[in-house]
Design a protein around this motif. Sequence first.
Motif, short mmCIF file in Angstrom:
data_model
loop_
_atom_site.label_atom_id
_atom_site.label_comp_id
_atom_site.label_asym_id
_atom_site.label_seq_id
_atom_site.Cartn_x
_atom_site.Cartn_y
_atom_site.Cartn_z
N UNK A 2 6.40 -3.76 -1.73
CA UNK A 2 5.12 -3.98 -1.06
C UNK A 2 4.40 -2.67 -0.75
N UNK A 3 5.19 -1.66 -0.32
CA UNK A 3 4.59 -0.36 -0.01
C UNK A 3 4.05 0.31 -1.27
N UNK A 4 4.75 0.12 -2.37
CA UNK A 4 4.30 0.68 -3.65
C UNK A 4 2.95 0.08 -4.05
N UNK A 5 2.85 -1.24 -3.96
CA UNK A 5 1.61 -1.93 -4.34
C UNK A 5 0.48 -1.56 -3.39
N UNK A 6 0.81 -1.43 -2.11
CA UNK A 6 -0.20 -1.07 -1.12
C UNK A 6 -0.79 0.31 -1.43
N UNK A 7 0.07 1.21 -1.90
CA UNK A 7 -0.38 2.58 -2.19
C UNK A 7 -1.16 2.67 -3.50
N UNK A 8 -0.59 2.06 -4.57
CA UNK A 8 -1.18 2.20 -5.90
C UNK A 8 -2.16 1.08 -6.26
N UNK A 9 -2.15 0.01 -5.48
CA UNK A 9 -2.96 -1.19 -5.74
C UNK A 9 -2.34 -1.99 -6.90
N UNK A 10 -2.54 -3.32 -6.92
CA UNK A 10 -1.90 -4.17 -7.94
C UNK A 10 -2.61 -4.09 -9.29
N UNK A 11 -2.64 -2.88 -9.85
CA UNK A 11 -3.26 -2.63 -11.15
C UNK A 11 -2.27 -1.89 -12.02
N UNK A 12 -2.13 -2.30 -13.27
CA UNK A 12 -1.14 -1.71 -14.16
C UNK A 12 -1.40 -0.22 -14.37
N UNK A 13 -0.38 0.60 -14.15
CA UNK A 13 -0.50 2.05 -14.28
C UNK A 13 -0.62 2.47 -15.74
N UNK A 14 -0.25 1.57 -16.66
CA UNK A 14 -0.30 1.92 -18.08
C UNK A 14 -1.63 1.48 -18.71
N UNK A 15 -1.93 0.18 -18.62
CA UNK A 15 -3.11 -0.36 -19.31
C UNK A 15 -4.27 -0.70 -18.40
N UNK A 16 -4.08 -0.50 -17.10
CA UNK A 16 -5.11 -0.74 -16.07
C UNK A 16 -5.50 -2.22 -15.94
N UNK A 17 -4.62 -3.12 -16.37
CA UNK A 17 -4.92 -4.55 -16.26
C UNK A 17 -4.90 -4.96 -14.79
N UNK A 18 -5.93 -5.73 -14.39
CA UNK A 18 -6.07 -6.20 -13.01
C UNK A 18 -6.07 -7.73 -13.04
N UNK A 19 -5.00 -8.35 -12.52
CA UNK A 19 -4.87 -9.80 -12.59
C UNK A 19 -5.95 -10.52 -11.80
N UNK A 20 -6.35 -9.96 -10.67
CA UNK A 20 -7.39 -10.61 -9.88
C UNK A 20 -8.72 -10.57 -10.61
N UNK A 21 -9.02 -9.44 -11.25
CA UNK A 21 -10.26 -9.32 -11.98
C UNK A 21 -10.30 -10.29 -13.16
N UNK A 22 -9.14 -10.52 -13.77
CA UNK A 22 -9.07 -11.39 -14.95
C UNK A 22 -8.97 -12.87 -14.60
N UNK A 23 -8.18 -13.19 -13.57
CA UNK A 23 -7.90 -14.59 -13.27
C UNK A 23 -8.45 -15.07 -11.93
N UNK A 24 -9.08 -14.20 -11.20
CA UNK A 24 -9.63 -14.61 -9.92
C UNK A 24 -8.57 -14.74 -8.84
#
Length: 376
Positions: A289-311
């Motif tokens: 949880x701390x990792x996600x809070x710091x880096x945000x839930x966005x892929x560090x490799x391809x920058x895919x954002x699940x919220x942006x894609x799927x709402x």
Amino acid sequence: MEISQSILENLYSKFLKFIEFEDGVISETFRKSNYFNESESFKLQIYEKARSYLESSKWKETDIGTKKIYDSVHKSFDAIKEIKGSDKKGVDLVNWRKVDAFKKIINKQEFERVFFDFYKGKDSDENVFNKLNIEYKLDYQTISYLFFIKEKNKFLPISQEKIDKLFKDQLNVLDFKSAKNISWKNYLRYLLIIKEVSEFLKKKDPETTLLDAHSFLWIAGTKMKDVSLIGNVNTNLEKGKNGLLLINPEDPSFYYPDEDTTQNKVLLFEGATKLVTVNIYERNIEARNQCISHWKPICAVCKFDFELEFGEIGKGFIHVHHKIPISQINEIQEIDPKNDLIPVCPNCHAMLHKRTPPFSVEELKLIRSKSDERNI
């Protein structure tokens, strides 16, 4: 009290980790989990459909002997066939084929009297249970189903051998046996044990029902180990300085261990009957949880954002990758969530682990960029 509160706390903690893995997000309570509701909603659907077929509120005493009551009771079992669908969910509630026993009932008028008195509250539950068991030779699953559709907040279905195993393995209730042990006393004890679980869960969510407790145990005993092995970890490890020692089942290396993994536990995976031996390393959900809070839930490799894609359904979903696989550390070690962990999407996570040791995030970025150049 038959169940240790510490056992329930431990089971609940593992259960929350499991549904977080299934949903991809943290649920405030297990009842708000999409996985919980989707996988167990069939029970309530069966109940409601069965009640609509039963229509006991419309029965009149003059209906006794007309076969109307018999037919409506028999019809109530159709709810199982209709709701369970191709995945056979309803079979875990009651094997609908056992309703064939109804066809063997000769004196339907007396049978209708039993059910009229039962559903109208004119006879005691114990009396009806004994009549259905001793006089009409109905099996345990069938009887418990008929009780369940009378009052879901008081009665529950029972699947004897599976319930016995659940009570033993999950609750450490060692002396309970319902298989080949049908009796009112046995059924009552079964209900009281589930009620204990329900009362415990109400401390977590006041809206918890008896049926929720039944579903909670069912998932804990039949689903959790099939998917992520949560609840099957036996370890004498001690916590690190910050207590960072819980499991993160999203790491592909957890499922696909290195070839030289020490054999210390035999596990049977779903699908083809293949025995696999793995080491199990515990990871911490707070570190994730701390990792996600710091880096945000966005892929560090391809920058895919699940919220942006799927709402909304993609909000907060991401995998967390250990830069140095915990299986290579071979000791309890304090984790720095910002430097030791990194959020990645499932595709990139799988690609990171296509090699042993895994590719670094930078290496995978380079591989991906070269692939992009070739496709231009």
